[in-house]
Write a protein that holds these residues in place. Structure first.
Motif, PDB file in Angstrom:
ATOM      1  N   PHE B  47       0.839  -1.195   0.000  1.00  0.00           N
ATOM      2  CA  PHE B  47       0.000   0.000   0.000  1.00  0.00           C
ATOM      3  C   PHE B  47       0.878   1.250   0.000  1.00  0.00           C
ATOM      4  CE2 PHE B  47      -3.757  -2.352   1.013  1.00  0.00           C
ATOM      5  CZ  PHE B  47      -3.395  -3.316   1.948  1.00  0.00           C
ATOM      6  N   SER B  48       0.280   2.354  -0.487  1.00  0.00           N
ATOM      7  CA  SER B  48       0.926   3.639  -0.349  1.00  0.00           C
ATOM      8  C   SER B  48      -0.124   4.715  -0.146  1.00  0.00           C
ATOM      9  CB  SER B  48       1.777   3.972  -1.580  1.00  0.00           C
ATOM     10  OG  SER B  48       2.372   5.248  -1.424  1.00  0.00           O
ATOM     11  N   TYR B  49       0.202   5.672   0.719  1.00  0.00           N
ATOM     12  CA  TYR B  49      -0.661   6.809   0.981  1.00  0.00           C
ATOM     13  C   TYR B  49       0.109   8.087   0.671  1.00  0.00           C
ATOM     14  CZ  TYR B  49      -4.498   4.451   3.413  1.00  0.00           C
ATOM     15  OH  TYR B  49      -5.594   3.677   3.723  1.00  0.00           O
ATOM     16  N   ASN B  50      -0.563   9.024   0.030  1.00  0.00           N
ATOM     17  CA  ASN B  50      -0.019  10.354  -0.182  1.00  0.00           C
ATOM     18  C   ASN B  50      -0.973  11.352   0.441  1.00  0.00           C
ATOM     19  OD1 ASN B  50      -0.153  12.910  -2.351  1.00  0.00           O
ATOM     20  ND2 ASN B  50       1.879  12.326  -1.691  1.00  0.00           N
ATOM     21  N   ASN B  51      -0.478  12.122   1.418  1.00  0.00           N
ATOM     22  CA  ASN B  51      -1.346  13.060   2.130  1.00  0.00           C
ATOM     23  C   ASN B  51      -2.639  12.395   2.601  1.00  0.00           C
ATOM     24  OD1 ASN B  51       0.155  15.535   2.085  1.00  0.00           O
ATOM     25  ND2 ASN B  51      -0.253  15.647  -0.102  1.00  0.00           N
ATOM     26  N   LYS B  52      -2.503  11.254   3.189  1.00  0.00           N
ATOM     27  CA  LYS B  52      -3.585  10.468   3.788  1.00  0.00           C
ATOM     28  C   LYS B  52      -4.524   9.835   2.762  1.00  0.00           C
ATOM     29  CE  LYS B  52      -5.484  13.421   6.626  1.00  0.00           C
ATOM     30  NZ  LYS B  52      -6.463  13.786   7.663  1.00  0.00           N
ATOM     31  N   LEU B  54      -5.162   7.026  -0.158  1.00  0.00           N
ATOM     32  CA  LEU B  54      -4.639   5.763  -0.667  1.00  0.00           C
ATOM     33  C   LEU B  54      -4.373   5.878  -2.155  1.00  0.00           C
ATOM     34  CD1 LEU B  54      -4.058   2.746  -0.021  1.00  0.00           C
ATOM     35  CD2 LEU B  54      -6.435   2.289  -0.671  1.00  0.00           C
ATOM     36  N   ILE B  55      -3.126   5.652  -2.573  1.00  0.00           N
ATOM     37  CA  ILE B  55      -2.775   5.793  -3.984  1.00  0.00           C
ATOM     38  C   ILE B  55      -2.276   4.493  -4.598  1.00  0.00           C
ATOM     39  CG2 ILE B  55      -2.306   8.271  -3.948  1.00  0.00           C
ATOM     40  CD1 ILE B  55       0.670   7.580  -3.622  1.00  0.00           C
ATOM     41  N   ILE B  56      -1.814   3.584  -3.775  1.00  0.00           N
ATOM     42  CA  ILE B  56      -1.427   2.267  -4.279  1.00  0.00           C
ATOM     43  C   ILE B  56      -2.086   1.224  -3.391  1.00  0.00           C
ATOM     44  CG2 ILE B  56       0.434   0.596  -4.626  1.00  0.00           C
ATOM     45  CD1 ILE B  56       2.320   2.891  -5.202  1.00  0.00           C
ATOM     46  N   ASN B  57      -2.766   0.292  -4.024  1.00  0.00           N
ATOM     47  CA  ASN B  57      -3.395  -0.808  -3.309  1.00  0.00           C
ATOM     48  C   ASN B  57      -3.181  -2.049  -4.160  1.00  0.00           C
ATOM     49  OD1 ASN B  57      -4.945  -2.537  -1.832  1.00  0.00           O
ATOM     50  ND2 ASN B  57      -6.814  -1.336  -1.941  1.00  0.00           N
ATOM     51  N   GLU B  58      -2.058  -2.716  -3.909  1.00  0.00           N
ATOM     52  CA  GLU B  58      -1.731  -3.879  -4.716  1.00  0.00           C
ATOM     53  C   GLU B  58      -2.669  -5.038  -4.373  1.00  0.00           C
ATOM     54  OE1 GLU B  58       1.227  -4.195  -7.206  1.00  0.00           O
ATOM     55  OE2 GLU B  58       0.170  -2.277  -7.142  1.00  0.00           O
ATOM     56  N   THR B  59      -2.507  -6.105  -5.119  1.00  0.00           N
ATOM     57  CA  THR B  59      -3.362  -7.273  -4.902  1.00  0.00           C
ATOM     58  C   THR B  59      -2.991  -7.914  -3.581  1.00  0.00           C
ATOM     59  OG1 THR B  59      -3.368  -7.623  -7.284  1.00  0.00           O
ATOM     60  CG2 THR B  59      -4.202  -9.408  -5.921  1.00  0.00           C
ATOM     61  N   VAL B  60      -3.684  -7.483  -2.553  1.00  0.00           N
ATOM     62  CA  VAL B  60      -3.420  -7.955  -1.201  1.00  0.00           C
ATOM     63  C   VAL B  60      -4.746  -8.434  -0.631  1.00  0.00           C
ATOM     64  CG1 VAL B  60      -2.688  -7.193   1.089  1.00  0.00           C
ATOM     65  CG2 VAL B  60      -1.545  -6.289  -0.920  1.00  0.00           C
ATOM     66  N   PRO B  61      -4.757  -9.546   0.111  1.00  0.00           N
ATOM     67  CA  PRO B  61      -6.022  -9.996   0.709  1.00  0.00           C
ATOM     68  C   PRO B  61      -6.680  -8.890   1.514  1.00  0.00           C
ATOM     69  CG  PRO B  61      -4.309 -11.638   1.012  1.00  0.00           C
ATOM     70  CD  PRO B  61      -3.623 -10.438   0.434  1.00  0.00           C
ATOM     71  N   ASN B  62      -7.994  -8.815   1.485  1.00  0.00           N
ATOM     72  CA  ASN B  62      -8.658  -7.727   2.216  1.00  0.00           C
ATOM     73  C   ASN B  62      -8.621  -7.927   3.721  1.00  0.00           C
ATOM     74  OD1 ASN B  62     -10.543  -9.710   2.502  1.00  0.00           O
ATOM     75  ND2 ASN B  62     -12.040  -8.786   1.122  1.00  0.00           N
ATOM     76  N   ARG B  63      -7.912  -8.958   4.189  1.00  0.00           N
ATOM     77  CA  ARG B  63      -7.644  -9.085   5.618  1.00  0.00           C
ATOM     78  C   ARG B  63      -6.638  -8.018   6.062  1.00  0.00           C
ATOM     79  NH1 ARG B  63      -4.710 -12.770   6.830  1.00  0.00           N
ATOM     80  NH2 ARG B  63      -3.945 -13.509   4.812  1.00  0.00           N
ATOM     81  N   PHE B  64      -5.924  -7.450   5.083  1.00  0.00           N
ATOM     82  CA  PHE B  64      -4.951  -6.403   5.375  1.00  0.00           C
ATOM     83  C   PHE B  64      -5.615  -5.048   5.170  1.00  0.00           C
ATOM     84  CE2 PHE B  64      -0.873  -8.659   5.637  1.00  0.00           C
ATOM     85  CZ  PHE B  64      -1.247  -9.912   5.192  1.00  0.00           C
ATOM     86  N   SER B  65      -5.613  -4.222   6.188  1.00  0.00           N
ATOM     87  CA  SER B  65      -6.235  -2.908   6.035  1.00  0.00           C
ATOM     88  C   SER B  65      -5.302  -1.834   6.576  1.00  0.00           C
ATOM     89  CB  SER B  65      -7.596  -2.853   6.724  1.00  0.00           C
ATOM     90  OG  SER B  65      -7.478  -3.277   8.061  1.00  0.00           O
ATOM     91  N   PRO B  66      -4.851  -0.934   5.702  1.00  0.00           N
ATOM     92  CA  PRO B  66      -4.016   0.180   6.159  1.00  0.00           C
ATOM     93  C   PRO B  66      -4.901   1.310   6.652  1.00  0.00           C
ATOM     94  CG  PRO B  66      -4.254   0.257   3.782  1.00  0.00           C
ATOM     95  CD  PRO B  66      -5.076  -0.921   4.255  1.00  0.00           C
ATOM     96  N   LYS B  67      -4.298   2.146   7.502  1.00  0.00           N
ATOM     97  CA  LYS B  67      -5.011   3.328   7.960  1.00  0.00           C
ATOM     98  C   LYS B  67      -4.003   4.431   8.197  1.00  0.00           C
ATOM     99  CE  LYS B  67      -8.810   2.953  10.174  1.00  0.00           C
ATOM    100  NZ  LYS B  67      -9.865   2.688  11.182  1.00  0.00           N
ATOM    101  N   SER B  68      -4.270   5.606   7.645  1.00  0.00           N
ATOM    102  CA  SER B  68      -3.371   6.736   7.802  1.00  0.00           C
ATOM    103  C   SER B  68      -4.110   7.865   8.496  1.00  0.00           C
ATOM    104  CB  SER B  68      -2.847   7.196   6.429  1.00  0.00           C
ATOM    105  OG  SER B  68      -1.957   8.278   6.569  1.00  0.00           O
ATOM    106  N   PRO B  69      -3.959   8.001   9.813  1.00  0.00           N
ATOM    107  CA  PRO B  69      -4.677   9.054  10.528  1.00  0.00           C
ATOM    108  C   PRO B  69      -4.161  10.458  10.200  1.00  0.00           C
ATOM    109  CG  PRO B  69      -3.214   7.853  12.008  1.00  0.00           C
ATOM    110  CD  PRO B  69      -3.188   7.143  10.702  1.00  0.00           C
TER     111      PRO B  69
END
Lengths: 111, 112
Positions: B47-52, B54-69
């Motif tokens: 995953f990648s976040y720019n200024n909170k 989400l800009i990259i979300n590769e093929t990752v199981p949806n059990r993985f969840s990023p969060k950028s406060p």
């Protein structure tokens, strides 16, 4: 076929030897090329960065990019035991946040 | 001063558990990443976040969840952990699509 191919080694050389590392890639859109060094149990750290084709030198390190052959190299002169690490090539296309990494080559420099 | 710090460094947990890895950067960067490094040392972006955002979300199981406060923090939550999730997870940051990406020290996750 992986986007970036890198021989994982391992590579063992005597102290003072020249270490030669290389990667090949398939995506002709790649324009930015990097080499990272990763010590055991540590995060990767950027060693060299090159834009497009050409050579870049920084102390004992020289990076070369040949876009026509889709081939990049890193040379380490006068290698030291402290150069023992895994070296990863990485690359990306313009305006792309995503870096594509090679598998890394593990290098051991013997004292 | 640690530039990109992530916790915990080591985590051993049982299958089926839920766990989180936290990351903070004090470099003032606007882009943060999660990378996964498998046993063969192959680094792959998750995953990648720019200024909170989400800009990259590769093929990752949806059990993985990023969060950028906020721009300085990017956490990774993993639900229902599986044996195959065992790996080293690296947080990283940069300025925009910068070529100087700073990595954290990694979080070694072992699922038993």
């Amino acid at each position: 076929q992986k986007e970036v191919e890198q021989d994982p080694g391992p590579l063992s050389v005597p102290e003072g030897a020249i270490v030669s590392l290389n990667c090949t890639y398939s995506n002709s859109a790649f324009q930015y090329f990097m080499w990272y060094r990763q010590y055991s149990r540590k995060g990767p750290e950027l060693l060299m960065y090159t834009y497009s084709s050409g050579n870049k030198e920084d102390g004992r390190f020289t990076a070369q990019v040949d876009k026509s052959s889709k081939y990049i190299s890193l040379f380490i002169r006068d290698s030291q035991p402290s150069d023992s690490a895994t070296y990863l090539c990485a690359m990306r296309s313009a305006n792309d946040y995503k870096l594509s990494f090679g598998a890394g080559t593990t290098v051991t420099v013997r004292a | 001063d640690t530039a990109v710090s992530q916790t915990p460094k080591y985590l051993v947990t049982q299958m089926g558990n839920d766990k989180s890895i936290k990351c903070e950067q004090n470099l003032g960067h606007d882009t943060m990443y999660w990378y996964k490094q498998d046993s063969k040392k192959f680094l792959k972006i998750m995953f990648s976040y720019n200024n909170k955002e989400l800009i990259i979300n590769e093929t990752v199981p949806n059990r993985f969840s990023p969060k950028s406060p906020d721009k300085a923090h990017l956490n990774l939550h993993i639900n229902s952990l599986e044996l195959g999730d065992s790996a080293v997870y690296f947080c990283a940051s940069s300025v925009g699509t910068g070529n100087t990406i700073y990595f954290g020290e990694g979080s070694w996750l072992t699922v038993v």
